[in-house]
Write a protein that holds these residues in place. Structure first.
Motif, PDB file in Angstrom:
ATOM      1  N   LEU A 138       0.828  -1.205   0.000  1.00  0.00           N
ATOM      2  CA  LEU A 138       0.000   0.000   0.000  1.00  0.00           C
ATOM      3  C   LEU A 138       0.866   1.260   0.000  1.00  0.00           C
ATOM      4  O   LEU A 138       0.543   2.254  -0.677  1.00  0.00           O
ATOM      5  N   LEU A 139       1.970   1.227   0.726  1.00  0.00           N
ATOM      6  CA  LEU A 139       2.913   2.351   0.692  1.00  0.00           C
ATOM      7  C   LEU A 139       3.460   2.547  -0.719  1.00  0.00           C
ATOM      8  O   LEU A 139       3.566   3.677  -1.211  1.00  0.00           O
ATOM      9  N   PHE A 140       3.823   1.437  -1.358  1.00  0.00           N
ATOM     10  CA  PHE A 140       4.311   1.498  -2.732  1.00  0.00           C
ATOM     11  C   PHE A 140       3.252   2.078  -3.665  1.00  0.00           C
ATOM     12  O   PHE A 140       3.539   2.957  -4.491  1.00  0.00           O
ATOM     13  N   ALA A 141       2.001   1.592  -3.556  1.00  0.00           N
ATOM     14  CA  ALA A 141       0.923   2.085  -4.417  1.00  0.00           C
ATOM     15  C   ALA A 141       0.746   3.592  -4.228  1.00  0.00           C
ATOM     16  O   ALA A 141       0.567   4.337  -5.196  1.00  0.00           O
ATOM     17  N   ARG A 142       0.788   4.044  -2.973  1.00  0.00           N
ATOM     18  CA  ARG A 142       0.674   5.481  -2.698  1.00  0.00           C
ATOM     19  C   ARG A 142       1.812   6.249  -3.347  1.00  0.00           C
ATOM     20  O   ARG A 142       1.601   7.324  -3.950  1.00  0.00           O
ATOM     21  N   ASP A 143       3.028   5.725  -3.256  1.00  0.00           N
ATOM     22  CA  ASP A 143       4.188   6.405  -3.841  1.00  0.00           C
ATOM     23  C   ASP A 143       4.049   6.525  -5.362  1.00  0.00           C
ATOM     24  O   ASP A 143       4.397   7.557  -5.946  1.00  0.00           O
ATOM     25  N   THR A 144       3.544   5.477  -6.008  1.00  0.00           N
ATOM     26  CA  THR A 144       3.398   5.528  -7.473  1.00  0.00           C
ATOM     27  C   THR A 144       2.327   6.536  -7.873  1.00  0.00           C
ATOM     28  O   THR A 144       2.473   7.215  -8.889  1.00  0.00           O
ATOM     29  N   ILE A 145       1.266   6.615  -7.097  1.00  0.00           N
ATOM     30  CA  ILE A 145       0.155   7.496  -7.454  1.00  0.00           C
ATOM     31  C   ILE A 145       0.464   8.950  -7.109  1.00  0.00           C
ATOM     32  O   ILE A 145       0.189   9.862  -7.889  1.00  0.00           O
ATOM     33  N   ARG A 146       1.054   9.169  -5.943  1.00  0.00           N
ATOM     34  CA  ARG A 146       1.286  10.555  -5.519  1.00  0.00           C
ATOM     35  C   ARG A 146       2.529  11.165  -6.151  1.00  0.00           C
ATOM     36  O   ARG A 146       2.531  12.352  -6.514  1.00  0.00           O
ATOM     37  N   TRP A 147       3.594  10.363  -6.251  1.00  0.00           N
ATOM     38  CA  TRP A 147       4.867  10.927  -6.735  1.00  0.00           C
ATOM     39  C   TRP A 147       5.373  10.267  -8.011  1.00  0.00           C
ATOM     40  O   TRP A 147       6.443  10.621  -8.508  1.00  0.00           O
ATOM     41  N   ARG A 148       4.633   9.251  -8.507  1.00  0.00           N
ATOM     42  CA  ARG A 148       5.037   8.515  -9.698  1.00  0.00           C
ATOM     43  C   ARG A 148       6.428   7.917  -9.540  1.00  0.00           C
ATOM     44  O   ARG A 148       7.212   7.848 -10.496  1.00  0.00           O
ATOM     45  N   ARG A 149       6.741   7.490  -8.303  1.00  0.00           N
ATOM     46  CA  ARG A 149       8.005   6.832  -7.985  1.00  0.00           C
ATOM     47  C   ARG A 149       7.714   5.589  -7.151  1.00  0.00           C
ATOM     48  O   ARG A 149       6.810   5.642  -6.314  1.00  0.00           O
ATOM     49  N   PRO A 150       8.455   4.519  -7.327  1.00  0.00           N
ATOM     50  CA  PRO A 150       9.575   4.327  -8.275  1.00  0.00           C
ATOM     51  C   PRO A 150       9.123   4.016  -9.698  1.00  0.00           C
ATOM     52  O   PRO A 150       9.954   3.659 -10.540  1.00  0.00           O
TER      53      PRO A 150
END
Length: 272
Positions: A138-150
């Motif tokens: 879920l942390l990863f999914a948030r990172d991809t959606i909010r910051w488009r990373r990684p």
């Protein structure tokens, strides 16, 4: 930009905007059956005939003309954000895909290395802490959606409102948006509005859920996967989905919608 993710029956009886992880396999098969009197032999996502798809270049002029002129009944389907992101994890991250491989090749090794996500070993059969691994995902999914990373967000966990908005901003109008939790009633309400070449009784339609058999079995109730932090992250990612599609953010165990979707509100808020 056109109408990405849009499918249309060859008879042009109905138009559907695909939303991943929201019964799209079953809906596509219903559409195929309504034209041909039989189901597509295989995964409907692989069909190269019998159904117009925006991803097929030859279908694009037909879809664009139809949607721009609002010639057919247009609809889509939505799902509780809690169960949708959980399904994405078990299918696309923890599960082995139909081709016998992991989804997107190096995605799972990246999640293991950077986020500590476990997936049950090479073949997904080993025991692992599902709750801890899901929360890390879920942390990863948030990172991809909010910051488009990684990486850029994947279609299977990007917000439903984002998928649905592309249809509206490019000139489409929905006639119905129903909830997957009330699938039979919602799908039948669409069919009642159109005159397909072959009548379909939704009560008799098999559920074409290609992800059901290639992921580990979920061991816990939905709410056990979402502590306060996980709920906060889910709301951060899917705030618009919860609000527009009438789902209960405060209770992950309540997968049912709290009311019908207001199409006027959807068109107003997603049409900018």
């Amino acid at each position: 930009m056109g109408f990405p993710g849009t499918w249309m029956t060859e008879s042009e009886s109905m138009v559907y905007r695909v939303v991943p992880k929201c019964a799209c396999s079953t809906i596509g098969q219903v559409m195929f059956y309504s034209d041909h009197g039989r189901y597509f032999d295989g995964d409907i996502h692989d069909a190269k005939h019998g159904l117009h798809k925006w991803a097929m270049e030859g279908s694009q002029p037909r879809i664009e003309a139809n949607v721009s002129g609002h010639r057919s009944f247009a609809f889509t389907c939505v799902r509780n954000p809690y169960t949708r992101i959980l399904s994405s994890f078990f299918d696309k991250i923890a599960g082995i895909q139909r081709n016998g491989r992991r989804y997107r090749g190096n995605l799972v090794p990246l999640l293991t290395q950077r986020y500590g996500v476990e997936v049950g070993g090479e073949d997904g059969t080993e025991e692992f802490d599902q709750i801890a691994s899901f929360r890390r995902f879920l942390l990863f999914a948030r990172d991809t959606i909010r910051w488009r990373r990684p990486m850029d967000p994947d279609i299977h966990w990007s917000a439903m409102s984002g998928h649905i908005a592309t249809f509206v901003v490019n000139g489409g109008r929905y006639d119905r948006i129903f909830h997957v939790e009330e699938f039979e009633r919602g799908m039948q309400s669409v069919l009642d509005e159109v005159e397909p070449p072959h009548p379909v009784s939704v009560a008799d339609v098999p559920r074409f859920n290609e992800s059901a058999d290639h992921g580990p079995k979920r061991l816990h109730p939905v709410e056990d996967y979402f502590d306060d932090l996980a709920m906060h992250l889910t709301y951060e990612i899917y705030k618009k989905d919860f609000r527009l599609f009438r789902y209960d953010f405060e209770d992950p165990s309540n997968k049912k919608p709290k009311g019908e979707v207001d199409l006027g509100e959807v068109h107003a808020k997603l049409g900018d």
